[in-house]
Motif scaffolding. Structure first.
Motif, short mmCIF file in Angstrom:
data_model
loop_
_atom_site.label_atom_id
_atom_site.label_comp_id
_atom_site.label_asym_id
_atom_site.label_seq_id
_atom_site.Cartn_x
_atom_site.Cartn_y
_atom_site.Cartn_z
N ALA A 56 0.26 -12.15 -2.71
CA ALA A 56 1.83 -12.24 -2.91
C ALA A 56 2.25 -10.88 -3.44
N SER A 57 3.73 -10.79 -2.72
CA SER A 57 4.94 -9.78 -2.95
C SER A 57 6.10 -10.47 -3.45
N THR A 58 7.12 -9.50 -3.79
CA THR A 58 7.87 -9.59 -3.68
C THR A 58 7.97 -8.14 -3.27
N ARG A 59 8.31 -7.27 -4.00
CA ARG A 59 8.98 -5.80 -3.94
C ARG A 59 8.78 -5.00 -2.01
N THR A 60 6.87 -4.75 -2.44
CA THR A 60 6.62 -4.41 -1.29
C THR A 60 6.91 -5.16 0.64
N ARG A 61 6.72 -6.35 0.18
CA ARG A 61 6.95 -7.81 1.85
C ARG A 61 8.69 -7.35 1.38
N ARG A 109 -1.58 -6.31 3.83
CA ARG A 109 -2.02 -6.76 2.61
C ARG A 109 -2.87 -8.12 2.21
N HIS A 137 -2.64 1.69 -2.23
CA HIS A 137 -1.70 1.59 -2.01
C HIS A 137 -0.85 2.44 -2.03
N GLN A 140 3.48 3.17 -2.15
CA GLN A 140 3.72 2.73 -3.32
C GLN A 140 3.09 3.96 -3.90
N PRO A 263 5.10 0.54 -11.55
CA PRO A 263 5.02 -0.77 -9.85
C PRO A 263 5.71 -1.75 -10.24
N GLY A 264 5.72 -2.64 -10.92
CA GLY A 264 6.03 -4.38 -11.37
C GLY A 264 5.23 -4.50 -10.10
N PRO A 265 5.22 -6.58 -10.64
CA PRO A 265 5.94 -6.57 -11.83
C PRO A 265 5.51 -6.25 -12.77
N1 CP Z 1 4.36 -3.02 -6.26
C1 CP Z 1 4.64 -3.68 -5.86
O1 CP Z 1 2.90 -3.75 -5.02
O2 CP Z 1 5.15 -4.84 -6.09
P1 CP Z 1 4.84 -6.60 -5.04
O3 CP Z 1 2.79 -6.99 -5.50
O4 CP Z 1 5.45 -7.72 -5.66
O5 CP Z 1 4.46 -5.99 -3.37
#
Ligand code: CP
Length: 308
Positions: A56-61, A109, A137, A140, A263-265
């Motif tokens: 899963a990813s929000t920011r990176t993807r 990823r 990562h 990041q 880095p989130g989340p």
């Molecule tokens: N920081 C980071 O990798 O966030 P995601 O998992 O949402 O991509």
């Protein structure tokens, strides 16, 4: 523009300080495109990128996707949950089949450490590591460095506390490499159960967050990765927050102009209190904005005019 001497971005560990400098300078230069009324330049017209995310990813993807659009690359994103991976197709078969469609780059990823390195050995596309297991990562760490450099004007000599789940954190490993190569001083902090064996060879470790953040220029909080834990690493989330959570009271021990990163989340109320995450020292959303600029720089340097 200086030539970039790498075909892939697999991690921070193999990079020289000058490579990191080149990526950060390129990101700084490209960032202004994001403030234009028309956020598009033709730098990567005709290039195709596949984003292959096994986790899963929000920011990176999304930031890779936005960076690809801004640079005019054609791209597609594959969420493995809705792909033939669910029918048992191997990583190599998946990558080879995608390569048969002739992309120029695969951004991957994967939950296994070393998966991007494996693809780099077997594929002809440029490979970018968007997070591999608990290993690295790199983008990041680069966006964290860009944020720090923008706020502090330098990386060399900064005192940076990295606090949290060091055991499962690829973000911590990439940041450790990067900050050491750029001359920052890192102090690590975690409960003893979340300190990987041998990490003290790379930076000093303390079990006291108060000691870690004392006089810090930056505090980088790490997410407690509950999905990678079977339990038993600490008594409870409440106890973790009490012993290792970043609160306003603890922030006051750091320098007045401290920069707070995550880095989130985020697990609000666990590794970081909401009043810190949303407070004046927090650069957490700036990190996300810089994520687009850094990923533009990586795409540009590997696919555009940046290679020798
Ligand atoms: N920081 C980071 O990798 O966030 P995601 O998992 O949402 O991509």
């Amino acid at each position: 523009m200086k030539a970039f001497p790498h075909r892939h971005l697999l991690g921070i560990e193999p990079l020289e300080a000058s490579d990191i400098q080149t990526i950060l300078d390129t990101a700084d230069g490209l960032k202004e495109v994001l403030d234009r009324p028309i956020k598009k330049v033709p730098a990567l017209r005709g290039k195709t990128v596949v984003n292959l995310f096994y986790e899963a990813s929000t920011r990176t993807r999304s930031s890779f996707e936005i960076a690809q659009k801004v640079l005019s690359a054609d791209s597609l994103s594959i969420a493995t949950a809705t792909s033939s991976v669910t029918k048992g197709e191997t990583l190599l078969d998946t990558a080879k089949n995608l390569e048969a469609m002739n992309p120029d780059m695969i951004v991957i990823r994967h939950q296994a450490s070393g998966a991007p390195h494996f693809l780099a050995r077997h594929c002809r596309s440029a490979i970018v590591n968007a997070g591999d297991g608990a290993h690295e990562h790199p983008t990041q760490a680069l966006l964290d460095a860009l944020t720090l450099r923008q706020k502090k004007g330098r990386l060399k000599g900064l005192r940076v506390a990295i606090v949290g789940d060091l055991l499962h954190s690829r973000v911590a490993r990439s940041n450790l490499w990067l900050l050491a190569k750029m001359g920052a001083q890192v102090v690590l902090c975690a409960p003893p159960t979340l300190v990987p064996a041998g990490i003290e060879a790379l930076a000093p470790v303390t079990y006291s967050i108060d000691e870690a953040v004392e006089g810090a220029d930056a505090i980088m909080m790490l997410r407690i990765q509950l999905e990678r834990m079977g339990g038993g690493f600490f008594p409870s989330l409440r106890e973790y927050h009490k012993r290792f959570g970043l609160t306003l009271e603890r922030v006051r021990r750091a320098k007045k102009d401290v920069v707070i990163l995550h880095p989130g989340p985020m697990n609000r109320g666990v590794e970081i209190a909401s009043e810190v995450a949303d407070g004046p020292d927090s650069e957490i959303l700036d990190q996300v904005t810089n994520g687009v600029a850094v990923r533009m720089a990586v795409l540009y340097l590997l696919l555009g005019g940046g290679r020798e």
